[in-house]
Design a protein around this motif. Structure first.
Motif, PDB file in Angstrom:
ATOM      1  N   GLY A 131       0.955  -1.151   0.035  1.00  0.00           N
ATOM      2  CA  GLY A 131       0.032  -0.011   0.146  1.00  0.00           C
ATOM      3  C   GLY A 131       0.806   1.194  -0.048  1.00  0.00           C
ATOM      4  N   TYR A 132       1.982   1.203   0.122  1.00  0.00           N
ATOM      5  CA  TYR A 132       2.710   2.574   0.215  1.00  0.00           C
ATOM      6  C   TYR A 132       3.026   2.801  -1.237  1.00  0.00           C
ATOM      7  N   ARG A 133       2.989   4.415  -1.294  1.00  0.00           N
ATOM      8  CA  ARG A 133       2.632   5.019  -2.765  1.00  0.00           C
ATOM      9  C   ARG A 133       4.164   4.706  -3.531  1.00  0.00           C
ATOM     10  N   ASP A 134       5.344   4.822  -2.848  1.00  0.00           N
ATOM     11  CA  ASP A 134       6.765   4.650  -3.591  1.00  0.00           C
ATOM     12  C   ASP A 134       7.501   3.947  -2.637  1.00  0.00           C
ATOM     13  N   ALA A 137       8.781   6.131   0.386  1.00  0.00           N
ATOM     14  CA  ALA A 137       7.599   6.063   1.441  1.00  0.00           C
ATOM     15  C   ALA A 137       7.780   4.660   2.316  1.00  0.00           C
ATOM     16  N   ARG A 138       7.975   3.515   1.556  1.00  0.00           N
ATOM     17  CA  ARG A 138       8.432   2.358   2.114  1.00  0.00           C
ATOM     18  C   ARG A 138       9.473   2.516   3.112  1.00  0.00           C
ATOM     19  N   SER A 141       8.774   4.601   6.184  1.00  0.00           N
ATOM     20  CA  SER A 141       7.961   3.817   7.328  1.00  0.00           C
ATOM     21  C   SER A 141       8.750   2.947   8.316  1.00  0.00           C
ATOM     22  N   TRP A 221      -4.304   8.362   5.576  1.00  0.00           N
ATOM     23  CA  TRP A 221      -3.322   7.110   5.944  1.00  0.00           C
ATOM     24  C   TRP A 221      -1.964   7.877   6.260  1.00  0.00           C
ATOM     25  N   SER A 225      -0.387   7.765   1.937  1.00  0.00           N
ATOM     26  CA  SER A 225      -0.717   6.471   1.142  1.00  0.00           C
ATOM     27  C   SER A 225      -2.343   6.364   0.917  1.00  0.00           C
ATOM     28  N   SER A 227      -4.187   3.583   0.715  1.00  0.00           N
ATOM     29  CA  SER A 227      -4.583   2.409   1.538  1.00  0.00           C
ATOM     30  C   SER A 227      -3.890   2.136   2.437  1.00  0.00           C
ATOM     31  N   THR A 229      -1.726   0.630   5.090  1.00  0.00           N
ATOM     32  CA  THR A 229      -0.322   0.082   5.102  1.00  0.00           C
ATOM     33  C   THR A 229      -0.103  -0.810   6.606  1.00  0.00           C
ATOM     34  N   ASP A 232       0.325   1.848   9.083  1.00  0.00           N
ATOM     35  CA  ASP A 232      -1.192   2.357   9.596  1.00  0.00           C
ATOM     36  C   ASP A 232      -1.596   1.330  10.920  1.00  0.00           C
TER      37      ASP A 232
END
Length: 282
Positions: A131-134, A137-138, A141, A221, A225, A227, A229, A232
């Protein structure tokens, strides 16, 4: 020769008379239960520590470790999972909760916590996106996970120990009796590490909660994101636990951040909706 042997093994008459009052009865063997016994689980069932209060309506565990996995299951889209809290921690895999009992085979399969993500992906048909946008972002996290599992978790252990059962290392948990300390008075090695004063830990905790609030902002989120993740799910478990802790110094830092309170309230409804109390109709 056989006559002599028989005469030697003959019981005295008084003993035979006494034993006659206690005849030996034999019964047929009890067949094993059928594989389709009613005790086989019909739906996945998560074993958790009990909810904080009102278990008839509140199905979220008071233990932050169990709640992490409840949130992970719910936010990844698995629905109608039963929960029960009448199983002691010793009944879970490795003597820990949560564990998930799933249908299949002879009596089902009991899954430990670290295998829940793989089970969730099987339930979702193998959709592996987190669910991470790129990738950035991962990577970010991981820093927030470290903050939650480090500073925030340390504050929970210090100021409200009852909120979590994860206070020992995985190695120490598997040994009985636990291993001797590696450093200190009873060891040849000098003590190492630093003890963080409670006041300093409280300051770090307040800064961590403030950073979480600022990073969430008005987003739906974390990290923007589209959705939910795994971050979250982890953040919800800690924020929910902090909001319901009796320790004012923990709870107040969260209630002062309106966006965290509103976010927790919204996500709480999503997580609750994914679970049904074991024994109720699904």
């Amino acid at each position: 020769m056989s006559t002599t042997t028989t005469s030697l093994l003959t019981l005295p008459a008084p003993l035979r008379t006494f034993l006659a009052s206690f005849p030996l009865h034999t019964y047929p063997a009890i067949p094993p239960p059928r594989s389709n016994s009613l005790h086989d689980p019909a739906q996945p069932t998560m074993w958790i520590h009990a909810p904080l209060a009102d278990p008839e309506h509140n199905l979220l565990s008071a233990d932050v470790e169990c709640l992490k996995w409840q949130a992970h299951v719910a936010l990844r889209g698995v629905e109608r999972v039963r929960v029960r809290w009448d199983v002691a921690a010793a009944g879970g895999v490795g003597g820990r909760l949560p564990s998930v009992w799933v249908p299949g085979g002879e009596g089902g399969e009991l899954i430990p916590a670290h295998l829940i993500p793989a089970w969730v992906e099987r339930e979702r048909g193998g959709e592996g996106a987190e669910g991470y946008r790129d990738e950035a972002a991962r990577d970010e996290s991981r820093a927030w996970v470290a903050l939650l599992e480090g500073t925030v978790h340390a504050a929970l252990i210090t100021f409200h120990p009852a909120s979590t059962t994860a206070r020992v290392s995985s190695l120490a948990a598997t040994l009985a009796p636990p291993p001797a300390p590696l450093t200190g008075v009873s060891s040849l090695l000098p003590p190492y590490g630093a003890r963080v004063p409670a006041a300093e830990l409280e300051t770090r905790y307040a800064e961590a909660v403030g950073a979480l609030s600022e990073r969430l902002g008005g987003d739906k989120w974390f990290l923007g994101s589209a959705s939910p993740t795994p971050l979250d799910a982890l953040a919800f478990a800690y924020i929910h636990t902090l909001l319901h802790t009796p320790a004012p110094k923990l709870r107040t830092q969260v209630t002062r951040r309106v966006n965290l309170v509103a976010w927790e309230r919204r996500v709480s409804g999503l997580v609750r909706a994914a679970f049904v109390k074991a024994g109720e109709e699904v």
